[in-house]
Design a protein around this motif. Structure first.
Motif, mmCIF file in Angstrom:
data_model
loop_
_atom_site.group_PDB
_atom_site.id
_atom_site.type_symbol
_atom_site.label_atom_id
_atom_site.label_comp_id
_atom_site.label_asym_id
_atom_site.label_seq_id
_atom_site.Cartn_x
_atom_site.Cartn_y
_atom_site.Cartn_z
ATOM 1 N N PRO A 230 0.718 -1.130 -0.008
ATOM 2 C CA PRO A 230 -0.059 -0.037 -0.289
ATOM 3 C C PRO A 230 0.938 1.446 0.068
ATOM 4 C CG PRO A 230 -0.282 -1.141 2.066
ATOM 5 C CD PRO A 230 0.400 -2.087 1.249
ATOM 6 N N ILE A 231 1.842 1.291 0.722
ATOM 7 C CA ILE A 231 2.942 2.408 0.735
ATOM 8 C C ILE A 231 4.257 1.904 0.555
ATOM 9 C CG2 ILE A 231 3.664 4.285 1.991
ATOM 10 C CD1 ILE A 231 1.185 4.179 3.822
ATOM 11 N N PRO A 232 4.953 1.920 -0.555
ATOM 12 C CA PRO A 232 6.237 1.262 -1.060
ATOM 13 C C PRO A 232 7.309 1.999 -0.182
ATOM 14 C CG PRO A 232 5.553 2.758 -2.868
ATOM 15 C CD PRO A 232 4.230 2.569 -1.761
ATOM 16 N N GLY A 233 8.341 1.159 -0.056
ATOM 17 C CA GLY A 233 9.599 1.810 0.785
ATOM 18 C C GLY A 233 9.647 1.315 1.987
ATOM 19 N N ASN A 234 10.649 2.096 2.966
ATOM 20 C CA ASN A 234 10.813 1.615 4.227
ATOM 21 C C ASN A 234 11.046 2.723 4.886
ATOM 22 O OD1 ASN A 234 11.038 -1.209 3.711
ATOM 23 N ND2 ASN A 234 12.916 -0.921 2.718
ATOM 24 N N LEU A 235 10.914 2.777 6.250
ATOM 25 C CA LEU A 235 11.025 3.928 7.081
ATOM 26 C C LEU A 235 12.448 3.561 7.861
ATOM 27 C CD1 LEU A 235 10.671 6.497 8.428
ATOM 28 C CD2 LEU A 235 9.214 5.207 10.351
ATOM 29 N N LEU B 5 -4.574 -8.257 2.433
ATOM 30 C CA LEU B 5 -4.214 -7.046 1.749
ATOM 31 C C LEU B 5 -2.593 -6.551 2.240
ATOM 32 C CD1 LEU B 5 -7.278 -5.161 0.919
ATOM 33 C CD2 LEU B 5 -5.774 -6.471 -0.962
ATOM 34 N N LEU B 6 -2.609 -6.566 3.671
ATOM 35 C CA LEU B 6 -1.327 -6.347 4.044
ATOM 36 C C LEU B 6 -0.269 -7.209 4.071
ATOM 37 C CD1 LEU B 6 -2.867 -4.279 7.284
ATOM 38 C CD2 LEU B 6 -1.537 -3.158 5.366
ATOM 39 N N LEU B 7 -0.681 -8.387 4.255
ATOM 40 C CA LEU B 7 0.062 -9.561 4.388
ATOM 41 C C LEU B 7 0.688 -10.109 2.984
ATOM 42 C CD1 LEU B 7 1.614 -11.477 6.468
ATOM 43 C CD2 LEU B 7 -0.303 -13.160 5.877
ATOM 44 N N ALA B 8 -0.199 -9.963 1.956
ATOM 45 C CA ALA B 8 0.203 -10.208 0.546
ATOM 46 C C ALA B 8 1.607 -9.813 0.070
ATOM 47 C CB ALA B 8 -0.815 -9.858 -0.550
ATOM 48 N N PRO B 9 1.948 -8.557 0.291
ATOM 49 C CA PRO B 9 3.327 -7.952 -0.066
ATOM 50 C C PRO B 9 4.479 -8.715 0.563
ATOM 51 C CG PRO B 9 1.980 -6.339 0.120
ATOM 52 C CD PRO B 9 1.030 -7.475 0.808
#
Length: 293
Positions: free
Chosen positions: A129-134, A209-213
């Motif tokens: 949903p939001i690519p990338g890392n913090l 939806l959150l687990l799929a990526p």
């Protein structure tokens, strides 16, 4: 095993926290159905799997914008959960508990087969949903994991407010206490039960939806639902806060257990469940109501 640094511990804690939140979303759906009907939906993990596949259909195969695809997925899964109760589970009202147990177990197997026939039995990628890392110092966390934590907190607070202050929430609480009394009070028991199944499917879809990526979309991803089931038991199966607490405990414990005992990877959740049941069989935050007869 090498000693973990402070950065390693923090990294594992955050990973475990996000995992526990995903388990919590599944477990909340389990507990909602159980509180309202005293039935255990063993297909809840497959609801999560179907939510991931429906999202894959809208977002990847049909090319819809991500958040539009998410919205359509939640609508479809809500209707699916409502239909499962209205068309299937409701017909077993009054039957022994083990009948619904077998039904939902068979439903989970059937959903895996149906998903495989429609989308195939491979592994598929769904965008985050939001690519990338913090990155905060040495600790790195995916934005999707942060979103899982925030969404779980938001849903937990929202459910508390819903049951505490809304008329429909109060009706659901009455339903969980005594269905016959709720019926005589004019509460639409059948429709409300179907709405609860719809909510359960929506929460499962959110987890999918959150687990799929992270784990990819596959017909086997629904087995993660058993860890959510273990978390619900750890926390006390009739308590939503307990289920969230139990899933967070399992989620945080798992990464450390897998590193400490790599040959036993994947069973940490169930060992935690067994340990808690030995010490406190009713769960950490059991919520047992005396039902009026």
């Amino acid at each position: 095993m090498e000693l973990l640094t402070i950065a390693d511990v923090l990294q594992l804690l955050l990973v475990g926290l996000s995992q526990g939140c995903l388990y919590s979303l599944i477990a909340i759906g389990l507990v909602l159905v159980y509180k309202a009907t005293e039935q255990v939906n063993f297909a809840q993990g497959e609801f999560m799997m179907m939510g991931a596949f429906v999202g894959y259909q809208f977002i990847v195969l049909m090319g819809l914008p991500y958040w539009l695809g998410v919205g359509l997925t939640l609508i479809v899964m809500g209707a699916f959960g409502y239909g499962i109760d209205a068309l299937v589970v409701r017909r077993l009202t009054g039957q022994p508990v083990f009948t619904v147990f077998i039904l939902t177990l068979a439903l989970g197997i059937a959903l895996r087969a149906v998903a495989g026939m429609i989308w195939g039995f491979g592994n598929y990628t769904l965008p985050a949903p939001i690519p990338g890392n913090l990155k905060i110092g040495p600790v790195v966390m995916a934005w999707s994991s942060i979103l899982a934590i925030l969404l779980t907190a938001l849903i937990s607070v929202g459910l508390y407010a819903f049951f505490r202050f809304s008329r429909h929430g109060a009706a659901m609480l009455a339903l969980s206490q005594n269905q016959l009394a709720a019926f005589y009070m004019g509460i639409p028991v059948k429709r409300l039960t179907s709405v609860i199944w719809a909510m359960s499917a929506v929460f499962g879809a959110c987890a999918g939806l959150l687990l799929a990526p992270i784990t990819l979309v596959s017909t086997s991803m629904g087995f993660i639902g058993f860890k959510a089931f273990a978390g619900a038991i750890v926390g006390g199966f009739g308590s939503i806060p307990g289920a969230v607490a139990g899933c967070l405990l399992i989620g945080v414990t798992e990464p450390f257990f897998d590193i400490a005992f790599p040959t036993m990877k994947g069973i940490g959740a169930y060992l935690v469940m067994f340990a808690v049941l030995l010490i406190r069989p009713q769960g950490l935050l059991a919520q047992i109501h005396a039902k009026k007869v």
